[in-house]
Design an enzyme around this catalytic site. Structure first.
Site, PDB file in Angstrom:
ATOM      1  N   ASN A 209      34.166  43.280  37.866  1.00  0.00           N
ATOM      2  CA  ASN A 209      33.301  42.738  36.800  1.00  0.00           C
ATOM      3  C   ASN A 209      32.751  41.389  37.236  1.00  0.00           C
ATOM      4  O   ASN A 209      32.994  40.942  38.356  1.00  0.00           O
ATOM      5  CB  ASN A 209      34.093  42.636  35.492  1.00  0.00           C
ATOM      6  CG  ASN A 209      35.303  41.749  35.657  1.00  0.00           C
ATOM      7  OD1 ASN A 209      35.183  40.558  35.915  1.00  0.00           O
ATOM      8  ND2 ASN A 209      36.497  42.344  35.550  1.00  0.00           N
ATOM      9  N   ASP A 278      40.180  47.167  32.797  1.00  0.00           N
ATOM     10  CA  ASP A 278      40.930  47.991  31.838  1.00  0.00           C
ATOM     11  C   ASP A 278      41.271  49.356  32.423  1.00  0.00           C
ATOM     12  O   ASP A 278      42.243  49.982  32.017  1.00  0.00           O
ATOM     13  CB  ASP A 278      40.106  48.176  30.563  1.00  0.00           C
ATOM     14  CG  ASP A 278      40.058  46.901  29.753  1.00  0.00           C
ATOM     15  OD1 ASP A 278      41.094  46.215  29.685  1.00  0.00           O
ATOM     16  OD2 ASP A 278      38.979  46.576  29.208  1.00  0.00           O
ATOM     17  N   PRO A 304      47.646  48.414  33.478  1.00  0.00           N
ATOM     18  CA  PRO A 304      48.624  47.764  32.607  1.00  0.00           C
ATOM     19  C   PRO A 304      47.965  46.590  31.896  1.00  0.00           C
ATOM     20  O   PRO A 304      47.138  45.894  32.479  1.00  0.00           O
ATOM     21  CB  PRO A 304      49.685  47.260  33.595  1.00  0.00           C
ATOM     22  CG  PRO A 304      49.004  47.199  34.920  1.00  0.00           C
ATOM     23  CD  PRO A 304      47.944  48.262  34.900  1.00  0.00           C
ATOM     24  N   ASP A 305      48.303  46.384  30.619  1.00  0.00           N
ATOM     25  CA  ASP A 305      47.770  45.233  29.885  1.00  0.00           C
ATOM     26  C   ASP A 305      48.721  44.056  30.109  1.00  0.00           C
ATOM     27  O   ASP A 305      49.804  43.981  29.529  1.00  0.00           O
ATOM     28  CB  ASP A 305      47.634  45.551  28.393  1.00  0.00           C
ATOM     29  CG  ASP A 305      46.830  44.483  27.686  1.00  0.00           C
ATOM     30  OD1 ASP A 305      47.077  43.282  27.955  1.00  0.00           O
ATOM     31  OD2 ASP A 305      45.951  44.824  26.883  1.00  0.00           O
ATOM     32  N   PHE A 322      42.278  35.578  26.070  1.00  0.00           N
ATOM     33  CA  PHE A 322      40.833  35.403  25.922  1.00  0.00           C
ATOM     34  C   PHE A 322      40.277  36.713  25.372  1.00  0.00           C
ATOM     35  O   PHE A 322      40.895  37.767  25.532  1.00  0.00           O
ATOM     36  CB  PHE A 322      40.183  35.096  27.273  1.00  0.00           C
ATOM     37  CG  PHE A 322      40.067  33.621  27.560  1.00  0.00           C
ATOM     38  CD1 PHE A 322      41.194  32.880  27.849  1.00  0.00           C
ATOM     39  CD2 PHE A 322      38.837  32.981  27.534  1.00  0.00           C
ATOM     40  CE1 PHE A 322      41.102  31.519  28.107  1.00  0.00           C
ATOM     41  CE2 PHE A 322      38.722  31.628  27.790  1.00  0.00           C
ATOM     42  CZ  PHE A 322      39.858  30.893  28.074  1.00  0.00           C
ATOM     43  N   LYS A 340      47.784  42.331  19.861  1.00  0.00           N
ATOM     44  CA  LYS A 340      48.591  41.953  21.036  1.00  0.00           C
ATOM     45  C   LYS A 340      49.639  40.902  20.677  1.00  0.00           C
ATOM     46  O   LYS A 340      50.344  40.412  21.548  1.00  0.00           O
ATOM     47  CB  LYS A 340      47.677  41.434  22.152  1.00  0.00           C
ATOM     48  CG  LYS A 340      46.654  42.464  22.642  1.00  0.00           C
ATOM     49  CD  LYS A 340      46.022  42.072  23.976  1.00  0.00           C
ATOM     50  CE  LYS A 340      44.909  43.047  24.355  1.00  0.00           C
ATOM     51  NZ  LYS A 340      44.468  42.919  25.740  1.00  0.00           N
TER      52      LYS A 340
END
Ligand code: PMT
Length: 404
Positions: A209, A278, A304-305, A322, A340
Site C-alpha cells: 500500500n 489485511d 494476523p491483526d 490508527f 479491537k
C-alpha cells in the site's frame, strides 16, 4: 510542571486576545504566577487594565520602557519565566519568531529565554494553511517550540476551518500536561509500528500500500524526545532512522506480528501506525509467474491483526491504533476502537493526496467514553509531538501529571 510556576503570557494582536483574560484566570486558578506581555497590536483588542487586575502584576508592553526596565530588565524578565505562552499567536508573531526578530519586548523575551515556549496560533484558515505560515511552524517546531492547536471551527471572520485558538481551559491543560511531559516518558518504553507491509506473490511481485512510514517515524522521534526507550518495527520505507531509536525491519504482516510479539511484553505503550496488509496471497509461487492466460486469480487469506492481538493480551500496554478511512471516518474509527478494545484510536481521512505519503495531515483522536480531540492540519512532526503529549497524559505514563 506542577503549580506555582511562573508563566510569561504573551498576547498578540488578534481577535482571540479577548480570551486572554480567561487564560490569566485559568492559569492563576492552577497556582501559576502570570506576567502578561502585550504587543502593540494586542492593545487594539484588549485593555491592559483588565489583564493587570487579573494577573496582579503591571502588564509589560514596551522594550524601551525605562521605569519598567529599571524594576526588572527584559533579560531578567526572560529569566523569571519557567515557560512562555503566547496566546493568541498571530501569523505575524509566528513569522517574527521563526526569523528570530527581537524588535519588541515579546519577541526579545522569546529569543532571550531558555524556558519552553508554547504558541497558541489563532488566525484565518487561509493564513494558517498558507505555505509561509506552514514553513514558519516547521521551523519553530524543529527548534523545540510547541504549537498548541489551533482548533477547527467557526472563525470571527465568518469562515469555517482550522485557525481558532484553543479554548483557555484546553490550552492551559495542554500546556501544563506537556510541561509535565518534558521528559514525560522518561523510564517508559514505547513500541511503534510504521510503514507498509509487502506480501509476496512470487519472487518479483508483492501486494502493498501507499504508506511511507512518515507518521510512524515522526511518532518514534517524538516519543524519544519525550525521553522514552523506543523500538520501531517498520515495513520497507525510505526514511532515515530517528536518533536514539531501536529499529527492527520487517517485510510481511506475519513478520511484523512476530517482531511485535517478541517485544511487546516489555513496553508500556504500543502504537500501531503501520498500514498492515489485511490480506496476503495464500500461495507463494517460487518461480516468476508467466503471463500465459488472459486473467489470473489470486486467493488471499486474512493476515494476523497485530493491533487486536496486542489489545487482547492479558497484561497489555496502553494500546493506540490508527484508522485509515475513506468515508464516515469517525463512525468507522469508533467501531474499530470498540471492536479491537483499544485505549485510543487516531483516525485519518485517506484518499488521493491525503494522509498516505504526505508531509502533513489532520487527525481525529477518539478514546472510550466518547473522548474526542481534533488536530488541525499540520506537519506529521507537529502532529506526532501533540499525539505523544496526549498519549503520555491519557495513559498515565507521564512522569508527573497535573490534573486537568
Ligand atoms: O505512513 P504514512 O505515509 O505517513 O501514512 C500514515 C498512515 C496513513 C499509514 C497512518 O497514519 C495510518 O493511518 N496507519 C494505519 C493504516 C491502516 O492500516 O489502517 P486500518 O484502518 O486498515 O487499520 C487499523 C489499525 O489496525 C491500524 O492501527 C493498523 O496498524 C492495525 N492493523 C491492521 C491490519 C492488521 N492486519 N494488523 C494491524 O495491526
Amino acid at each position: 510542571m506542577a503549580g506555582q510556576q511562573r508563566v510569561l503570557l504573551g498576547v498578540t494582536g488578534g481577535i482571540a486576545a479577548y480570551k486572554s483574560a480567561e487564560l490569566v484566570r485559568e492559569l492563576t486558578a492552577r497556582g501559576c504566577e502570570v506576567q502578561v506581555v502585550m504587543t502593540r497590536g494586542a492593545r487594539e483588542f484588549i485593555g491592559a487594565a483588565t489583564l493587570q487586575a487579573l494577573s496582579g502584576r503591571p502588564v509589560r508592553e514596551a522594550l524601551w520602557d525605562a521605569a519598567a526596565e529599571a524594576a526588572m530588565s527584559h533579560i531578567e524578565l526572560a529569566r523569571w519565566g519557567d515557560c512562555v505562552l503566547v496566546a493568541p499567536a498571530t501569523a505575524q508573531c509566528l513569522a517574527r519568531l521563526a526569523h528570530g526578530l527581537a524588535d519588541d519586548l515579546l519577541s526579545t523575551l522569546c529569543l532571550a529565554t531558555d524556558a519552553p515556549v508554547y504558541l497558541a496560533p489563532a488566525m484565518n484558515r487561509l493564513m494558517w494553511s498558507h505555505p509561509a505560515t506552514r514553513a514558519n511552524c516547521e521551523v519553530l517546531a524543529s527548534r523545540g517550540v510547541t504549537l498548541l492547536g489551533p482548533g477547527t471551527g467557526a472563525q470571527a471572520c465568518g469562515e469555517t476551518g482550522p485557525g481558532r485558538m484553543l479554548e483557555p481551559q484546553a490550552l492551559v491543560a495542554a500546556m501544563l500536561d506537556d510541561a509535565a511531559g518534558a521528559g514525560a516518558l522518561v523510564g517508559r518504553s514505547v513500541l511503534i509500528t510504521a510503514g507498509p507491509t509487502r506480501e509476496p506473490i512470487d519472487p518479483v511481485r508483492y501486494l502493498t500500500n501507499r504508506s511511507s512510514g512518515k507518521m510512524g517515524f515522526a511518532l518514534a522521534a517524538a516519543a524519544r524526545r519525550a525521553g522514552a526507550r523506543v523500538v520501531l518495527v517498520t515495513g520497507p520505507v525510505a526514511l532515515a532512522q530517528p536518533p536514539g531509536v531501536e529499529r527492527v525491519d520487517v517485510e510481511t504482516a506475519a513478520e511484523l506480528h512476530a517482531a511485535v510479539h517478541a517485544r511487546v511484553r516489555d513496553c508500556d505503550i504500543f502504537i500501531g501506525a503501520a498500514a498492515v496488509a489485511d490480506y496476503r496471497p495464500r500461495d507463494y509461487v517460487g518461480e516468476k509467474i508467466k503471463k500465459r492466460d488472459a486473467t489470473l486469480t489470486l486467493t488471499l487469506d486474512r493476515s494476523p491483526d497485530v493491533l487486536a492481538s496486542v489489545a487482547a493480551l492479558e497484561s497489555r500496554p496502553y494500546t493506540v491504533g490508527f484508522a485509515a478511512e475513506t468515508c464516515e471516518v469517525e463512525q468507522h474509527a469508533r467501531d474499530k476502537l470498540v471492536r479491537k478494545q483499544l485505549d485510543m484510536i487516531v483516525a485519518n481521512q485517506v484518499g488521493p493526496g491525503r494522509a498516505f505519503d504526505t508531509e502533513d495531515n489532520e487527525l481525529l483522536v477518539l478514546w472510550p467514553g466518547d473522548g474526542r480531540q481534533t488536530f488541525a492540519r499540520a506537519s506529521k512532526r507537529e502532529l506526532a509531538e501533540a499525539l505523544i503529549a496526549l498519549i503520555a497524559s491519557r495513559s498515565g505514563c507521564a512522569a508527573a501529571t497535573v490534573a486537568s
